[in-house]
Design a protein around this motif. Structure first.
Motif, PDB file in Angstrom:
ATOM      1  N   ASN A 168     -55.375 -56.861 -62.780  1.00 46.38           N
ATOM      2  CA  ASN A 168     -55.164 -57.357 -63.493  1.00 46.38           C
ATOM      3  C   ASN A 168     -54.900 -58.782 -64.442  1.00 46.38           C
ATOM      4  N   TYR A 169     -53.563 -57.999 -63.662  1.00 42.85           N
ATOM      5  CA  TYR A 169     -51.792 -59.994 -63.873  1.00 42.85           C
ATOM      6  C   TYR A 169     -52.314 -59.964 -63.044  1.00 42.85           C
ATOM      7  N   MET A 222     -54.340 -52.340 -64.679  1.00 43.15           N
ATOM      8  CA  MET A 222     -53.253 -53.222 -64.911  1.00 43.15           C
ATOM      9  C   MET A 222     -52.315 -54.320 -63.814  1.00 43.15           C
ATOM     10  N   GLN A 226     -54.665 -46.756 -63.622  1.00 42.02           N
ATOM     11  CA  GLN A 226     -54.962 -46.843 -64.782  1.00 42.02           C
ATOM     12  C   GLN A 226     -53.568 -48.720 -64.662  1.00 42.02           C
ATOM     13  N   GLU A 253     -46.660 -54.136 -69.740  1.00 37.20           N
ATOM     14  CA  GLU A 253     -47.663 -53.558 -69.610  1.00 37.20           C
ATOM     15  C   GLU A 253     -47.909 -52.223 -69.096  1.00 37.20           C
TER      16      GLU A 253
END
Length: 141
Positions: free
Chosen positions: A127-128, A124, A120, A91
């Protein structure tokens, strides 16, 4: 573990460490279960006053059980199993694929020089952690 994976993981650790991110796996269900169980037992043993006392004691016990389980995100990242680290790597590389670096220090310097890339990567990572690990994120002041 290939050097490139280690470099990206170190980058994620640097970014999350600089923001003093911590995460905890939510145990709200366990706290609610304890609260309900103690309230139920209080109600059985003491009637309506026992229910009130049991609910209060159970609530405190449930809150105590679920608190203090936050760990620094860099520690969580480095303790992930290799398969999960690979997912994070995949990712992150989608975000930094256009950068050229030779080691973790150079990669970190490149990313720390760009607020957009940092945002960003943090998005990420957040979110993970919230989707894959069902963790709650906390930022220290």
């Amino acid at each position: 573990m290939p050097v490139v994976v280690e470099d990206v993981l170190k980058l994620l650790c640097s970014i999350s460490g600089s923001r003093r991110m911590k995460a905890a796996v939510k145990h709200a269900g366990r706290g609610a279960l304890v609260t309900g169980a103690v309230a139920f037992i209080g109600g059985l043993t003491g009637g309506p006053p026992g229910l009130a006392v049991g609910g209060a004691v159970g609530g405190l016990l449930g809150a105590w059980m679920t608190s203090g389980q936050f760990k620094p995100v860099p520690q969580i990242v480095m303790e992930l199993p290799p398969a999960e680290q690979q997912k994070l790597f995949n990712e992150a590389t989608a975000i930094i694929r256009n950068l050229e670096w030779t080691d973790a220090v150079q990669l970190t310097a490149l990313v720390m020089g760009s607020e957009a890339l940092q945002q960003q990567l943090l998005a990420m990572l957040t979110n993970y952690l919230t989707k894959e690990l069902r963790a709650e994120i906390q930022y220290e002041d």
